[in-house]
Design an enzyme around this catalytic site. Structure first.
Site, PDB file in Angstrom:
ATOM      1  N   HIS A 120       0.659   1.097  10.074  1.00  0.00           N
ATOM      2  CA  HIS A 120      -0.583   0.684  10.198  1.00  0.00           C
ATOM      3  C   HIS A 120      -0.743  -0.894  10.754  1.00  0.00           C
ATOM      4  O   HIS A 120      -1.861  -1.078  11.085  1.00  0.00           O
ATOM      5  CB  HIS A 120      -1.254   0.697   8.780  1.00  0.00           C
ATOM      6  CG  HIS A 120      -1.061  -0.291   7.723  1.00  0.00           C
ATOM      7  ND1 HIS A 120      -0.051  -0.361   6.950  1.00  0.00           N
ATOM      8  CD2 HIS A 120      -1.409  -1.538   7.500  1.00  0.00           C
ATOM      9  CE1 HIS A 120       0.110  -1.302   6.157  1.00  0.00           C
ATOM     10  NE2 HIS A 120      -0.609  -2.153   6.535  1.00  0.00           N
ATOM     11  N   ASP A 151       4.217   5.606   6.466  1.00  0.00           N
ATOM     12  CA  ASP A 151       3.853   4.298   7.121  1.00  0.00           C
ATOM     13  C   ASP A 151       5.041   3.075   7.816  1.00  0.00           C
ATOM     14  O   ASP A 151       4.843   2.163   7.223  1.00  0.00           O
ATOM     15  CB  ASP A 151       2.793   3.543   6.069  1.00  0.00           C
ATOM     16  CG  ASP A 151       1.812   2.444   6.786  1.00  0.00           C
ATOM     17  OD1 ASP A 151       1.760   2.501   7.792  1.00  0.00           O
ATOM     18  OD2 ASP A 151       1.546   1.897   5.777  1.00  0.00           O
ATOM     19  N   SER A 224       2.082  -6.806   5.245  1.00  0.00           N
ATOM     20  CA  SER A 224       2.524  -5.557   5.345  1.00  0.00           C
ATOM     21  C   SER A 224       3.609  -5.400   6.326  1.00  0.00           C
ATOM     22  O   SER A 224       3.469  -6.196   7.371  1.00  0.00           O
ATOM     23  CB  SER A 224       1.359  -4.694   5.825  1.00  0.00           C
ATOM     24  OG  SER A 224       0.265  -4.538   4.673  1.00  0.00           O
TER      25      SER A 224
END
Length: 487
Positions: A120, A151, A224
């Site tokens: 992402h 992911d 992230s």
């Protein structure tokens, strides 16, 4: 007297031995406690690991809103110089496209520049750049491959020297309560280190292959894709998500475990995509009612609700089978089976143990590839008769007429018995039966008329069953429902 002295001597020796053993245990416990205790400082570890952690910047062209013409300023006006974006020389209109940027984290896993991050973070990006630690060069990154299911994304950068890198550890040996270190680029503020403990393991959020480590180490937006380290400096997770009502860290951070990530990275590096095993079954968890209905002695395994064309069908697996063992591993539930199959190699011949008709059978299945199956989904079909409506166990049932087929959007070759209404105080309603459902099997035998359902339920009661298993379709998706026969 001599005997008395001998006894006293033996007691003294026994006491001394006991004291020695006690002292040894105390020392051992002290050493163990010291080994498990918090380090005096994380500084040495952070200094050693940080150079392998990178900031990731992406750039994407996005569509802008159509807008009214921009205001005009008189030609030659000072406003044109002071506010060129607002008062262009020709006024003009707002641009239809604009560039959007995003920030995230990642880490280098090899000296030649492979970088792991979240999917992402780079999804949809036109340009990806990697910034090395503390003002290092900004390098253009090439996207090697992504896996949306976990992911994870793999990038590659080229540098004029070997790059610092970190290795993966075994997340399966990580324990709740172990210290961990998260390094990344939270909120775009630059490199930052946070420490905490593992709060839980094997967490699932939404994905099929979820195996998250939960930690209270501070993780925020921008973290992230960054690494979660153990105290040996090994990556045991990739920081992926947080749960927060505010958008900031409240101590609920989630890192995809390294034992999932390493398999994905290896496949992305070799093939540019994932290649997961595919068994070719639709499954659901076994509960107490289902276990009783099929004759299992405990709640375990994964119940097969449908077998479309594919590896399982070719091997002889049937709807109603309960898969108890896959490739030598006990199957506890559907999640465990899905992960075991996905981790298996495409084309591998595996042994699958199923529970059927009160006993077990072992079948040999040659696994297909899940990605191919998802690109070419197989829709199962079942087919037609006619008979009067009946009310059975709180359900009003009807045969499949052309009118009913049209209302339920069913193909002409579909067989079964349609559910018109369900009494809201019935066991059927409590178990999830609803108007519009289609009953296709009871006790692993096809039903094509309401009387078939009535007869099957009566036969199960007469056989002393406490519950009966029905195969039900809703909008083409099959599942098993275990109805209780005991009031």
């Amino acid at each position: 007297m001599t005997a008395t002295r001998a006894v006293s001597s033996q007691k003294a020796m026994a006491y001394a031995t006991g004291a020695f053993v006690t002292l040894a245990l105390i020392l051992l416990q002290a050493v163990s406690a010291a080994a498990r205790g918090a380090p005096d400082s994380f500084a040495d570890l952070a200094e050693r690991l940080s150079p392998a952690v990178v900031n990731i910047t992406t750039s994407t062209v996005v569509a802008g809103r159509d807008a009214a013409p921009l205001p005009r300023a008189p030609r030659g006006s000072p406003l044109e110089e002071l506010f060129p974006d607002l008062f262009g020389p020709q006024g003009g209109t707002n641009p239809r496209q604009r560039r959007a940027s995003a920030l995230g984290s990642g880490f280098i896993i090899s000296a030649d520049g492979f970088v792991v991050t979240n999917n992402h973070v780079i999804d949809g990006a036109d340009e990806i750049q990697v910034e090395l630690f503390e003002g290092g060069p900004l390098l253009d990154a090439k996207l090697i491959g992504t896996d949306a299911k976990t992911d994870i994304a793999l990038l590659k950068v080229e540098a004029d020297r070997p790059l610092p890198f970190v290795g993966f550890g075994d997340s399966n040996v990580a324990r709740v309560g172990d210290w961990v270190l998260a390094i990344g680029n939270p909120l775009g503020q630059g490199f930052s280190v946070s420490a905490g403990i593992i709060s839980a393991r094997e967490r699932s959020l939404r994905g099929t292959y979820d195996d998250y480590i939960q930690t209270d180490a501070a993780i925020n937006k921008g973290n992230s894709g960054g690494p979660l380290f153990n105290m040996d400096g090994e990556v045991i997770g990739v920081n992926t998500a947080i749960i927060s009502p505010t958008g900031g860290s409240i101590g609920l951070g989630f890192s995809m475990s390294s034992n999932v990530v390493t398999k994905v990275v290896d496949q992305l590096k070799e093939f540019g995509e994932t290649r997961r095993g595919w068994l070719g079954v639709q499954i659901q968890d076994v509960d107490e009612d289902i276990a009783n209905a099929v004759g299992l002695d405990s709640v375990k395994g994964a119940l097969v609700s449908n077998v479309p064309d594919g590896p399982a069908k070719e091997a002889g697996i049937l709807a109603g089978d309960v898969i108890l063992n896959f490739d030598g591993r006990e199957v506890k539930d559907t999640r465990g089976l899905v992960r075991a199959v996905g981790n298996a190699a495409v084309g591998k011949a595996v042994r699958v143990v199923v529970f059927r008709d009160g006993g077990t059978q072992t079948l040999k299945v040659v696994l297909g590839r899940r990605e191919d199956a998802e690109r070419n989904p197989v829709v199962p079909a079942v087919a037609n008769t006619d008979e009067a409506d009946k009310s059975v166990m709180g359900m009003r049932l009807t045969a499949l007429t052309d009118e009913v087929r049209a209302q339920l959007n069913l193909e002409a070759n579909v067989k079964g018995v349609a559910v018109l209404t369900v009494d809201e105080v019935s066991d059927a309603f409590e178990k999830g039966m609803r108007s519009g459902d289609l009953i296709t099997e009871i006790g692993q035998k096809p039903v094509t008329a309401p009387k078939d359902v009535e007869d099957a339920l009566k036969a199960a009661k007469d056989a002393g069953r406490k519950s009966v298993l029905m195969l039900v379709q809703r909008e083409g998706a099959p599942r098993f429902v275990a109805l209780s026969l005991v009031k």
